[in-house]
Motif scaffolding. Sequence first.
Motif, PDB file in Angstrom:
ATOM      1  N   ASP A  69      24.991 -27.105  48.569  1.00 22.16           N
ATOM      2  CA  ASP A  69      24.843 -26.647  47.170  1.00 22.16           C
ATOM      3  C   ASP A  69      24.694 -25.136  47.145  1.00 22.16           C
ATOM      4  OD1 ASP A  69      25.003 -29.060  46.014  1.00 22.16           O
ATOM      5  OD2 ASP A  69      22.870 -29.265  45.502  1.00 22.16           O
ATOM      6  N   ARG A  70      23.824 -24.618  48.026  1.00 22.28           N
ATOM      7  CA  ARG A  70      23.591 -23.165  48.032  1.00 22.28           C
ATOM      8  C   ARG A  70      24.854 -22.425  48.460  1.00 22.28           C
ATOM      9  NH1 ARG A  70      18.478 -21.166  51.306  1.00 22.28           N
ATOM     10  NH2 ARG A  70      19.778 -21.694  53.091  1.00 22.28           N
ATOM     11  N   LEU A  71      25.502 -22.924  49.513  1.00 22.03           N
ATOM     12  CA  LEU A  71      26.702 -22.244  50.013  1.00 22.03           C
ATOM     13  C   LEU A  71      27.814 -22.226  48.958  1.00 22.03           C
ATOM     14  CD1 LEU A  71      28.238 -20.983  52.481  1.00 22.03           C
ATOM     15  CD2 LEU A  71      29.062 -23.289  52.967  1.00 22.03           C
ATOM     16  N   SER A 174      25.734  -9.499  54.696  1.00 22.66           N
ATOM     17  CA  SER A 174      24.999  -8.243  54.695  1.00 22.66           C
ATOM     18  C   SER A 174      23.517  -8.516  54.462  1.00 22.66           C
ATOM     19  CB  SER A 174      25.508  -7.314  53.595  1.00 22.66           C
ATOM     20  OG  SER A 174      24.612  -6.223  53.532  1.00 22.66           O
ATOM     21  N   LYS A 175      22.727  -8.266  55.479  1.00 27.70           N
ATOM     22  CA  LYS A 175      21.277  -8.486  55.387  1.00 27.70           C
ATOM     23  C   LYS A 175      20.565  -7.143  55.574  1.00 27.70           C
ATOM     24  CE  LYS A 175      20.499 -12.918  54.810  1.00 27.70           C
ATOM     25  NZ  LYS A 175      19.587 -13.432  53.792  1.00 27.70           N
ATOM     26  N   LEU A 176      21.230  -6.053  55.235  1.00 26.14           N
ATOM     27  CA  LEU A 176      20.676  -4.736  55.542  1.00 26.14           C
ATOM     28  C   LEU A 176      19.308  -4.516  54.906  1.00 26.14           C
ATOM     29  CD1 LEU A 176      21.473  -2.437  57.357  1.00 26.14           C
ATOM     30  CD2 LEU A 176      22.529  -1.308  55.408  1.00 26.14           C
ATOM     31  N   GLY A 229      15.069 -20.566  49.269  1.00 32.09           N
ATOM     32  CA  GLY A 229      15.011 -21.288  50.535  1.00 32.09           C
ATOM     33  C   GLY A 229      14.942 -22.799  50.343  1.00 32.09           C
ATOM     34  N   VAL A 230      15.705 -23.494  51.150  1.00 29.75           N
ATOM     35  CA  VAL A 230      15.676 -24.965  51.099  1.00 29.75           C
ATOM     36  C   VAL A 230      14.277 -25.441  51.503  1.00 29.75           C
ATOM     37  CG1 VAL A 230      16.618 -27.066  52.170  1.00 29.75           C
ATOM     38  CG2 VAL A 230      18.157 -25.194  51.518  1.00 29.75           C
ATOM     39  N   THR A 231      13.712 -24.828  52.547  1.00 31.53           N
ATOM     40  CA  THR A 231      12.386 -25.243  53.019  1.00 31.53           C
ATOM     41  C   THR A 231      11.322 -24.912  51.968  1.00 31.53           C
ATOM     42  OG1 THR A 231      13.238 -24.424  55.125  1.00 31.53           O
ATOM     43  CG2 THR A 231      10.994 -25.291  55.127  1.00 31.53           C
ATOM     44  N   ARG A 232      11.457 -23.746  51.327  1.00 33.61           N
ATOM     45  CA  ARG A 232      10.522 -23.355  50.261  1.00 33.61           C
ATOM     46  C   ARG A 232      10.464 -24.446  49.191  1.00 33.61           C
ATOM     47  NH1 ARG A 232      10.885 -21.125  45.114  1.00 33.61           N
ATOM     48  NH2 ARG A 232       9.253 -19.614  44.600  1.00 33.61           N
ATOM     49  N   GLY A 266      11.007 -21.680  56.580  1.00 35.23           N
ATOM     50  CA  GLY A 266      12.427 -21.472  56.856  1.00 35.23           C
ATOM     51  C   GLY A 266      12.953 -22.651  57.653  1.00 35.23           C
ATOM     52  N   THR A 267      14.262 -22.834  57.619  1.00 29.06           N
ATOM     53  CA  THR A 267      14.871 -23.976  58.305  1.00 29.06           C
ATOM     54  C   THR A 267      14.511 -24.001  59.779  1.00 29.06           C
ATOM     55  OG1 THR A 267      16.671 -24.067  56.729  1.00 29.06           O
ATOM     56  CG2 THR A 267      17.115 -24.971  58.915  1.00 29.06           C
ATOM     57  N   PHE A 268      14.526 -22.838  60.424  1.00 31.60           N
ATOM     58  CA  PHE A 268      14.299 -22.790  61.865  1.00 31.60           C
ATOM     59  C   PHE A 268      12.873 -23.225  62.229  1.00 31.60           C
ATOM     60  CE2 PHE A 268      12.713 -20.612  65.601  1.00 31.60           C
ATOM     61  CZ  PHE A 268      13.645 -20.980  66.561  1.00 31.60           C
TER      62      PHE A 268
HETATM   63  C1  LIG Z   1      15.660 -13.738  53.558  1.00 31.49           C
HETATM   64  C2  LIG Z   1      15.477 -15.206  53.801  1.00 31.49           C
HETATM   65  N1  LIG Z   1      14.413 -15.833  53.255  1.00 31.49           N
HETATM   66  C3  LIG Z   1      14.201 -17.146  53.466  1.00 31.49           C
HETATM   67  C4  LIG Z   1      15.062 -17.911  54.231  1.00 31.49           C
HETATM   68  C5  LIG Z   1      14.750 -19.366  54.464  1.00 31.49           C
HETATM   69  O1  LIG Z   1      15.633 -20.219  53.814  1.00 31.49           O
HETATM   70  P1  LIG Z   1      15.767 -21.739  54.282  1.00 31.49           P
HETATM   71  O2  LIG Z   1      14.468 -22.396  54.058  1.00 31.49           O
HETATM   72  O3  LIG Z   1      16.848 -22.277  53.397  1.00 31.49           O
HETATM   73  O4  LIG Z   1      16.148 -21.718  55.715  1.00 31.49           O
HETATM   74  C6  LIG Z   1      16.193 -17.306  54.794  1.00 31.49           C
HETATM   75  C7  LIG Z   1      17.140 -18.107  55.565  1.00 31.49           C
HETATM   76  O5  LIG Z   1      18.321 -17.959  55.485  1.00 31.49           O
HETATM   77  C8  LIG Z   1      16.406 -15.926  54.564  1.00 31.49           C
HETATM   78  O6  LIG Z   1      17.472 -15.296  55.076  1.00 31.49           O
END
Ligand SMILES: Cc1ncc(COP(=O)(O)O)c(C=O)c1O
Length: 311
Positions: A69-71, A174-176, A229-232, A266-268
């Motif tokens: 969904d997010r993608l 881009s995650k700058l 965030g999905v985990t959030r 976070g997912t990880f």
């Molecule tokens: C800036 C940032 N915040 C939070 C998350 C955590 O998101 P999720 O719970 O979907 O992994 C990510 C992961 O991509 C992220 O890049």
Amino acid sequence: MTQDTPLTTHDSDEDVRNRDIKIYVNGDIVHRDDAKVSVYDSGFMLGDGMWEGMRLYDGVWAFFDEHMDRLFNSCKAVSLDVGMDKAGILDALTQTAKANGMTTDVHCRLMLTRGVKVKPFQHPSLSRTGPTLVIIMEHSKPVDGLHKKGIRLATVPQVRGLPMSQDAKYNSHSKLNCVVACLQAEQAGADEGLMLDPHGFVNTTNACNFFIVRRGEVWTSTGDYCMNGVTRQKVIDLCRANGIPVFEKNYSLYEAYGADEAFLTGTFGAQTPVAEIDGKPIGTGDRPVMAKIQAIYKQLIQENTASPASH
Ligand SMILES: Cc1ncc(COP(=O)(O)O)c(C=O)c1O
């Protein structure tokens, strides 16, 4: 790792099998040394692409629908044609996992860019090959120490932007903004950066979402300036379903410093404890609310990955 090396929320046990993983590049699955994209690729040249981090549990991608969904929402918002549907993505993931003989304790970074450009300039119309899809899967287990020790955060000058500059909900290549925040935290002697929103309220970290626990209540930012965030969202939903008071609200460092517990999501790493913020220890180190959330989240993963929808 030496004593001076900062922890990161994505530290995992060294696994030699990752030296020979196979990577998916636009339909080909090749050894990591041979996995390459063009220097004209929109992702390399401009950071023009979207990605998802997902984890495989017993052969099933956790919260696959939520990640898709997010993608797809992000790609639609920037007119990036994914070139396949959700089933196509799942098939590519399945092929890659099979080629690597991977079933569990696997982390994947799925990256989709606007593809190869005909000239080294910004205009999206110069990207004419169709999208580039790369899937990296690694054997990965978060290091134990992270959960025992906790992360040290430093508040950083870099803030989260307003949605009309670059919406933080884009999981873009881009995650700058986040990288600068992370550097600032490292230079301040911390592991990760705690980022404020444009009004000075506590928002998120450079790589994870951020929660505090105060007097039995779980607080997180309104969600306006952070990654969705999905985990959030799962943590918020689980709190609601399990009678743990949870609030998405504005709060300042005053409340964060004085919290009983703080953790990242976070997912990880699922939920990662925060030991200190700006050198101030958070609570006493007992984290009963986070421990409860960790336990019910683990259970949710088991339920989610047992359901046939995500097989
Ligand atoms: C800036 C940032 N915040 C939070 C998350 C955590 O998101 P999720 O719970 O979907 O992994 C990510 C992961 O991509 C992220 O890049």
